[in-house]
Every structure is written in C-alpha cells, then in structure tokens.
Design a protein around this motif. Structure first.
Motif, mmCIF file in Angstrom:
data_model
loop_
_atom_site.group_PDB
_atom_site.id
_atom_site.type_symbol
_atom_site.label_atom_id
_atom_site.label_comp_id
_atom_site.label_asym_id
_atom_site.label_seq_id
_atom_site.Cartn_x
_atom_site.Cartn_y
_atom_site.Cartn_z
ATOM 1 N N GLU A 184 0.997 -1.219 -0.139
ATOM 2 C CA GLU A 184 -0.022 0.014 0.027
ATOM 3 C C GLU A 184 0.870 1.304 0.213
ATOM 4 O OE1 GLU A 184 -3.889 -1.757 2.130
ATOM 5 O OE2 GLU A 184 -2.562 -0.502 3.438
ATOM 6 N N ASP A 185 1.898 1.275 0.913
ATOM 7 C CA ASP A 185 2.968 2.346 0.939
ATOM 8 C C ASP A 185 3.634 2.692 -0.740
ATOM 9 O OD1 ASP A 185 2.341 2.689 3.276
ATOM 10 O OD2 ASP A 185 4.299 2.149 4.126
ATOM 11 N N ALA A 186 3.651 1.571 -1.344
ATOM 12 C CA ALA A 186 4.086 1.705 -2.775
ATOM 13 C C ALA A 186 2.989 1.921 -3.742
ATOM 14 C CB ALA A 186 4.978 0.269 -3.179
ATOM 15 N N GLY A 187 1.813 2.152 -3.132
ATOM 16 C CA GLY A 187 0.603 2.445 -4.243
ATOM 17 C C GLY A 187 -0.075 1.316 -4.842
ATOM 18 N N GLU A 188 0.354 0.097 -4.480
ATOM 19 C CA GLU A 188 0.004 -1.033 -5.144
ATOM 20 C C GLU A 188 -1.206 -1.762 -4.348
ATOM 21 O OE1 GLU A 188 3.362 -3.605 -6.507
ATOM 22 O OE2 GLU A 188 4.384 -2.552 -4.875
ATOM 23 N N ARG A 189 -2.207 -2.013 -5.142
ATOM 24 C CA ARG A 189 -3.460 -2.470 -4.791
ATOM 25 C C ARG A 189 -3.583 -3.806 -5.024
ATOM 26 N NH1 ARG A 189 -9.616 -0.784 -6.154
ATOM 27 N NH2 ARG A 189 -9.109 -1.485 -8.213
ATOM 28 N N ILE A 190 -2.998 -4.801 -4.003
ATOM 29 C CA ILE A 190 -3.118 -6.218 -4.252
ATOM 30 C C ILE A 190 -3.833 -6.805 -2.942
ATOM 31 C CG2 ILE A 190 -1.779 -8.418 -4.924
ATOM 32 C CD1 ILE A 190 0.446 -6.520 -6.042
ATOM 33 N N PRO A 191 -5.317 -7.092 -2.892
ATOM 34 C CA PRO A 191 -5.650 -7.794 -1.783
ATOM 35 C C PRO A 191 -4.957 -8.964 -1.236
ATOM 36 C CG PRO A 191 -7.455 -6.943 -3.290
ATOM 37 C CD PRO A 191 -6.016 -6.923 -3.930
ATOM 38 N N LEU A 192 -4.603 -9.031 0.019
ATOM 39 C CA LEU A 192 -4.017 -10.386 0.506
ATOM 40 C C LEU A 192 -4.978 -11.068 1.230
ATOM 41 C CD1 LEU A 192 -0.480 -8.901 1.351
ATOM 42 C CD2 LEU A 192 -1.199 -9.736 -0.883
ATOM 43 N N VAL A 193 -4.898 -12.384 1.055
ATOM 44 C CA VAL A 193 -5.608 -13.396 1.951
ATOM 45 C C VAL A 193 -4.944 -14.115 2.852
ATOM 46 C CG1 VAL A 193 -7.373 -15.066 1.632
ATOM 47 C CG2 VAL A 193 -7.372 -13.296 -0.035
ATOM 48 N N ALA A 194 -5.133 -14.320 3.876
ATOM 49 C CA ALA A 194 -4.511 -15.170 5.235
ATOM 50 C C ALA A 194 -5.119 -16.635 5.112
ATOM 51 C CB ALA A 194 -4.553 -14.734 6.379
ATOM 52 N N ASP A 195 -4.342 -17.759 4.697
ATOM 53 C CA ASP A 195 -4.955 -19.245 4.830
ATOM 54 C C ASP A 195 -4.515 -19.787 5.991
ATOM 55 O OD1 ASP A 195 -6.110 -21.224 2.867
ATOM 56 O OD2 ASP A 195 -4.336 -22.228 3.713
ATOM 57 N N ILE A 196 -5.859 -19.851 6.948
ATOM 58 C CA ILE A 196 -5.651 -20.589 8.170
ATOM 59 C C ILE A 196 -5.966 -22.057 8.467
ATOM 60 C CG2 ILE A 196 -6.125 -20.091 10.753
ATOM 61 C CD1 ILE A 196 -4.654 -17.822 9.591
ATOM 62 N N HIS A 197 -5.135 -22.871 8.900
ATOM 63 C CA HIS A 197 -5.476 -24.331 9.398
ATOM 64 C C HIS A 197 -5.256 -24.428 10.961
ATOM 65 C CE1 HIS A 197 -6.613 -25.913 5.416
ATOM 66 N NE2 HIS A 197 -5.776 -25.037 4.755
ATOM 67 N N PHE A 198 -6.258 -24.994 11.619
ATOM 68 C CA PHE A 198 -5.776 -25.201 13.057
ATOM 69 C C PHE A 198 -5.774 -24.245 13.736
ATOM 70 C CE2 PHE A 198 -3.818 -28.854 10.512
ATOM 71 C CZ PHE A 198 -4.855 -29.835 10.960
ATOM 72 N N ASN A 199 -5.227 -23.034 13.753
ATOM 73 C CA ASN A 199 -4.978 -22.124 14.749
ATOM 74 C C ASN A 199 -5.782 -20.947 14.789
ATOM 75 O OD1 ASN A 199 -3.338 -20.094 16.208
ATOM 76 N ND2 ASN A 199 -1.262 -20.923 15.415
ATOM 77 N N THR A 200 -6.888 -20.750 15.704
ATOM 78 C CA THR A 200 -7.799 -19.700 15.707
ATOM 79 C C THR A 200 -7.033 -18.622 16.269
ATOM 80 O OG1 THR A 200 -8.146 -20.467 18.039
ATOM 81 C CG2 THR A 200 -9.733 -21.094 16.352
ATOM 82 N N ARG A 201 -5.913 -18.417 16.940
ATOM 83 C CA ARG A 201 -5.328 -17.191 17.365
ATOM 84 C C ARG A 201 -4.489 -16.687 16.049
ATOM 85 N NH1 ARG A 201 -0.795 -18.375 19.718
ATOM 86 N NH2 ARG A 201 -0.400 -16.173 20.562
ATOM 87 N N ALA A 202 -4.173 -17.509 15.161
ATOM 88 C CA ALA A 202 -3.643 -16.765 13.776
ATOM 89 C C ALA A 202 -4.673 -16.259 13.016
ATOM 90 C CB ALA A 202 -2.930 -18.020 12.953
ATOM 91 N N ALA A 203 -5.943 -16.813 13.119
ATOM 92 C CA ALA A 203 -7.042 -16.092 12.320
ATOM 93 C C ALA A 203 -7.602 -14.779 12.968
ATOM 94 C CB ALA A 203 -8.232 -17.074 12.309
ATOM 95 N N LEU A 204 -7.405 -14.734 14.385
ATOM 96 C CA LEU A 204 -7.990 -13.520 14.827
ATOM 97 C C LEU A 204 -6.637 -12.515 14.541
ATOM 98 C CD1 LEU A 204 -8.834 -15.036 18.379
ATOM 99 C CD2 LEU A 204 -10.611 -14.218 16.549
ATOM 100 N N ALA A 205 -5.490 -12.719 14.436
ATOM 101 C CA ALA A 205 -4.504 -11.837 14.294
ATOM 102 C C ALA A 205 -4.479 -11.465 12.839
ATOM 103 C CB ALA A 205 -2.992 -12.572 14.708
ATOM 104 N N ALA A 206 -4.630 -12.437 12.005
ATOM 105 C CA ALA A 206 -4.822 -12.233 10.515
ATOM 106 C C ALA A 206 -5.985 -10.920 10.250
ATOM 107 C CB ALA A 206 -4.898 -13.445 9.782
ATOM 108 N N ALA A 207 -7.063 -11.394 10.756
ATOM 109 C CA ALA A 207 -8.379 -10.618 10.508
ATOM 110 C C ALA A 207 -8.176 -9.154 10.758
ATOM 111 C CB ALA A 207 -9.347 -11.145 11.326
ATOM 112 N N ALA A 208 -7.268 -8.717 11.556
ATOM 113 C CA ALA A 208 -6.991 -7.092 11.978
ATOM 114 C C ALA A 208 -5.978 -6.515 10.723
ATOM 115 C CB ALA A 208 -6.442 -7.157 13.230
ATOM 116 N N VAL A 209 -5.206 -7.352 10.053
ATOM 117 C CA VAL A 209 -4.362 -6.868 9.182
ATOM 118 C C VAL A 209 -4.286 -7.228 7.781
ATOM 119 C CG1 VAL A 209 -2.751 -6.681 11.110
ATOM 120 C CG2 VAL A 209 -2.599 -9.144 9.851
ATOM 121 N N VAL A 210 -5.342 -8.194 7.257
ATOM 122 C CA VAL A 210 -5.225 -8.476 5.919
ATOM 123 C C VAL A 210 -6.725 -8.254 5.387
ATOM 124 C CG1 VAL A 210 -3.668 -10.451 6.303
ATOM 125 C CG2 VAL A 210 -6.415 -10.948 6.512
#
Length: 574
Positions: free
Chosen positions: A79-105
């Motif tokens: 985003e700082d480089a002006g590039e709009r490329i939506p990123l998706v986090a792929d989660i398996h097993f780890n609900t903590r990782a899902a919660l962390a990802a939801a705030a930043v991806v």
C-alpha cells in the motif's frame, strides 16, 4: 432464459480490498504463494508476479500469529508503494492466527474441518443429539470473535471446506459424503447469518471432480432453500501439473462455470503459481463469452435432477450406451504410439468400428435434433452423433439430448466437439471444460474430439485424459498432487517429476504427492499410495489411509515408495 442458456447465479457482493466479487462483478481469479510467508522479500516478489499475471487476489499461508502479522507487514509495504493487491491469509488449526490475521489482511480463509475441531484422525466418533448441539455452540463461541474483528477492520471471510479435512465429528454423522461437506459449510454460514455478518465467500473443494461438482451443486441448492446467496470460490484441489492438471481443473471448474456457478476461481497447479493465472483466464473467458449467445429453446426431460442427474438412460448398442462407461471415439485412421491407449471406436463412412464390428452412426445437428427423430426411431441399433456450431455448444448439445429423450429416442449419444486451429493448451482447457459440463450432466455415452492440425492419436490421448479427470475411465497412472505453499518443505515440482519418472507406467494406480499433512492424508484418502511432507527434508509414506513409513529422509523416500508398492503386489516392470 432457461436451463440451457448461460447465465450467472445471482449472489450478494463481497468487497475484498476494494475489488468486489459476486453480484454481477467479473469472475475474479486468484492464486497462492509457494514461498515461506516469513520470507518477506521472496513473498512480495511472487505476489507481484501473480498480480501482474492477472490475479485479483493473492493468498498466503499463515501457520501461526507471526506469519499472519507478516502478511499484514506485506500489505503495508504494498500500500505504501501504491499497489492495490488484496492479500488473503490461509488458516488451518490455529484460531489465534485467524484472529491476528483478521486485523491486518483483506480476507481470512478458515477451514471448518479444523477451525474448532481437531485435525482429522479417521476415527469413528459417536455423538448424542445433545452432544452434537453442544459442539455447534462451541463453533459459534469460537467464530463470533473472528466475525467481530472482521467487521471492525472491513475484512472478508472465506469459509473453505476441503473434502480431505472434514472433521471426525462431521464424518461421524454424515460420512465422507457431499452432504457432510455441505453441512460443514452450512454450520458456519448459519452462525454468520445469525450474527448479521455478510462479508462471506464460500469454497467447497475436492480432488475428485465428481465429488467437487456434486457438492457445489448441492451447496447452492441448500443455500437457496435457506435464503442464502453468498458468492462462491471454485477450485479442484491437488489437480497436479502439466496437461493433466489443466484438464482436471477445467473438467471440474468448467462444468460449474457453464451452469453460472462461481464468482472467483483458482486453478491449483503443482507449478509456479503465476502459471495458474493464464489457465484460469482462458477458462473464465471461454465460458463467460456465452452470455451473448443466441437463446437456446427447450425443456428438461421429465424426472431430471440438475443437482445429481446421474447418467441419462440409453439403449446399449454394441459396447456403447446402457450401463457401459463413456467410450472414446476418433476419426479413422488412428496410429497410436506405443504405450498409449487406442480409441474404443473409430468413425469411418457413417459407422463406428471396433474389432471388426460396425455400428451405424447418424450425425445430428443439435440445432434441430428432431429432424432425424424418425430415422433414429426406425434404426434402434444406431448411435446418434450430436454436434453443435452454436456459440454455447454445451447448452445446445444438452438441449438436443433432452429433446431426443422427451420424444422417446433411446439411442446412445456420442457428442462430437470441434475446436478448429487453436494452441494445444487452449484446446485442452476448452475441450475439458465442455466435456466436463456434459459428463457431469449425464449426457455422454461417448466423446469424440476434433481439432484442425491435430492427429486422431493426439485427440484420443486428450479424450482419455478428460475421461480420467472426470473419473469415468482409468487408463493411466493418476497423480493427486498439491500446488505447494509456504507449508511445503521440499522441492515439490522436482519430487513430482521424480515420482512420475519412477511410477508412470503403473496404469490404474493413484499416487498422492502432498507438500504437508494439513490436507495431505485426507485429500489423497482414495489414493493407493501417498508421499507426504512431514518435516524439513523428511517424508511420510502411505498405503491408502495408513501411514507405513513415518518421517524418513527425503533422499530415501522414492526408493521406499517403490518398495512399498512392490511389497503390496502392485508393481510391474516398465
């Protein structure tokens, strides 16, 4: 509009990083990085290559919180480089990782099979109705915090069911079935709806194209009954590489796209992920061009079930029709290279010929199939050869087949698909998409492919590749291999090449080659043998669902795989 014209399924819209899908927006294409998610520079370079190739979204694996947070770092860099490329986090097993990802991806993908339930162990569990209801409450308790974070940060959610990672809980009540896969998705969708969270995309995938197509159709029907219209992501998991991977993906994805199902797709190939994008673009462009095709009149035959049609009944003539598997037909003459399977029948001067037996063949233009009705009714031992020059050939061929059956014509139907002069890869994708739509609608007693400048031998090889991808005929070794991701800890493409070099002569065997254990043992559950990444430089080997060699050095793995095949009595010398 009717059952034979092409039209998109109506869905709700979901915005993902400013690029919406569903609700009439273009069918979006996506891919997934194969780099380590903690390799920021390597991942960014691959993200940019995938985006430049034409993908709208790029997915990265997030095994834990630190990987999730690093995807957020990459988002900020882009985003700082002006590039709009939506990123998706792929989660398996780890609900903590899902919660962390939801705030930043931009989007989080979770798998209902392991978001709350533990990983699949192939154990038979028993639940009372009360215990099962308690498990559903546990899902809601775990999912609602994720929905709240997604809502706060405008993050989309993909509920992604995989055939290979259904939970033991779902398996206990529904078994390894399309109904079980659909219920796995619906449990999570009902929670989303009850909490008024609509930024949801669904995927429901399998490496078996028959299961994949039937399950997605059932999901669409089930959602419609419950008043849901969420957009769908389509893909065939573990499709493999080369022509086989392209054909298998096109057979499954193409069949559903032809029915107007699908708002975003990924063609999962065991290759550089950027190479997936042009295959997906060709598939989407080819199918959606039918939106401007002339109207196709007609009605479905009585009793036809579009969700699970089965094979449409026909009278057996020679080895064609009835309960016989779909046959491969080619123009005469055919000179097959050594080691290749010859067509079942060759067409020569108005007849299908095999082993000295000649069956009358009547060519019928699908635009007016009933013009030949009298001839067919008075020639019950003839085979109908249906062909179409319509812009939507699949729709017109289906309409013609239904018209014949509605008028009491039970002759076997061979469908001839012609493609002119096009590149080999384009030919494979288009033919597989068309044939997949016809096969999974129950319309084919036989398949006959033609293309300018292609020999009958080439077209026969492609025909058998398509029939195998649709699980109609098994004429070669089948490889179930994943595309690789940041969880893969060995050179997947090199391993696939070496396994194929060692085993490709074992016709009829199914061999799984999987980068990790997340979906590996499940997606290759119907494989005869499996090669699964266990740790860096180490591999586990499977016979069916049983792990028979655990965590052995990668340098020994292929020799040990061959030894297991020999010990099981399935080895034949090349």
């Amino acid at each position: 509009m009717n059952d034979f014209d092409y039209r998109r399924r109506r869905t709700s819209a979901v915005d993902i990083g400013g690029i919406p899908l569903g609700a009439g927006h273009p069918i979006r294409i996506q891919s997934m990085t194969s780099t380590s998610t903690m390799d920021t520079d390597g991942s960014l370079a691959q993200i940019r290559r995938i985006s430049k190739a034409g993908a709208s979204y790029v997915r990265l694996t997030a095994q834990g919180v630190r990987e999730a947070e690093n995807i957020g770092l990459m988002r900020r860099i882009l985003e700082d480089a002006g590039e709009r490329i939506p990123l998706v986090a792929d989660i398996h097993f780890n609900t903590r990782a899902a919660l962390a990802a939801a705030a930043v991806v931009h989007k989080v993908r979770i798998n209902p099979g392991n978001f709350v339930d533990p990983g699949r162990t192939f154990r038979r569990l028993e639940y009372t109705d009360e215990e099962y209801a308690d498990e559903l409450k546990r899902i809601e308790t775990a999912l609602v915090p994720l929905l709240d974070i997604c809502r706060e940060h405008d993050t989309a959610l993909r509920i992604g069911v995989n055939h290979g990672s259904l939970s033991d809980r779902i398996m206990s009540r529904y078994g390894d079935t399309p109904a079980g896969m659909v219920e796995s998705a619906m449990e999570f969708l009902r929670v989303c709806r009850s909490h008024d969270f609509g930024r949801v995309v669904i995927s429901i995938k399998a490496s078996n194209t028959v299961v994949m197509v039937e399950t997605v159709r059932l999901l669409v029907a089930t959602m419609a009954k419950e008043g849901m219209a969420y957009p769908l992501h389509l893909g065939v998991t573990e499709a493999g590489d080369g022509e086989d991977g392209r054909v298998k993906s096109a057979v499954g994805i193409g069949a559903l796209l032809a029915e107007g199902i699908g708002d975003t797709i990924r063609v999962s190939l065991s290759e550089d992920p950027a190479l997936e994008v042009p295959v997906a673009q060709e598939l989407v462009g080819y199918i959606t061009s039918r939106a401007t095709a002339p109207h196709i009149p007609g009605d479905l035959m009585a009793g036809y079930d579009p969700v699970k049609p089965g094979r449409i009944a026909s009278r057996q003539t020679g080895g064609i029709g009835g309960s016989r598997p779909s046959v491969a037909v080619a123009d005469a003459p055919v000179c097959m290279p050594a080691g290749h399977t010859a067509p079942d029948y060759v067409y020569d001067n108005g007849a299908l010929i095999a082993d000295g037996i000649s069956i009358p063949a009547i060519e019928i233009n699908a635009t007016d199939p009933l013009a030949s009705a009298e001839t067919l009714l008075h020639t019950p031992d003839a085979v109908a050869i249906l062909y179409s020059t319509h812009k939507n050939p699949v729709g017109e061929l289906r309409a013609a087949a239904h018209a014949l059956r509605r008028n009491g014509i039970e002759n076997p139907v061979v469908m001839r698909l012609s493609y002119g002069d096009i590149p080999a890869e384009t030919l494979a994708i288009r033919a597989a998409a068309d044939a997949g739509a016809l096969l999974f609608s129950g319309h084919l007693d036989g398949l006959w492919l033609r293309a300018d400048g292609r020999s009958s031998a080439e077209m026969t090889d492609l025909t058998f590749s398509i029939l195998q991808a649709a699980r109609q005929r098994i004429t070669r070794t089948e490889y179930i291999s994943c595309p690789g991701c940041g969880r893969t800890l060995f050179d997947l493409q090199d391993v696939i090449r070496r396994v194929k070099d060692a085993t490709s002569h074992l016709k009829g065997l199914k061999i799984g080659i999987m980068g990790c254990i997340v979906n590996g043992p499940g997606e290759m559950a119907d494989a005869d043998y499996g090669y699964v990444g266990a740790a860096a430089g180490h591999v586990s080997l499977y016979r069916g669902k049983e792990c028979v060699e655990k965590n052995i050095p990668e340098t020994e793995a292929i020799d040990r795989l061959i030894a297991i095949i020999k010990e099981s009595g399935d080895w034949k010398d090349a």
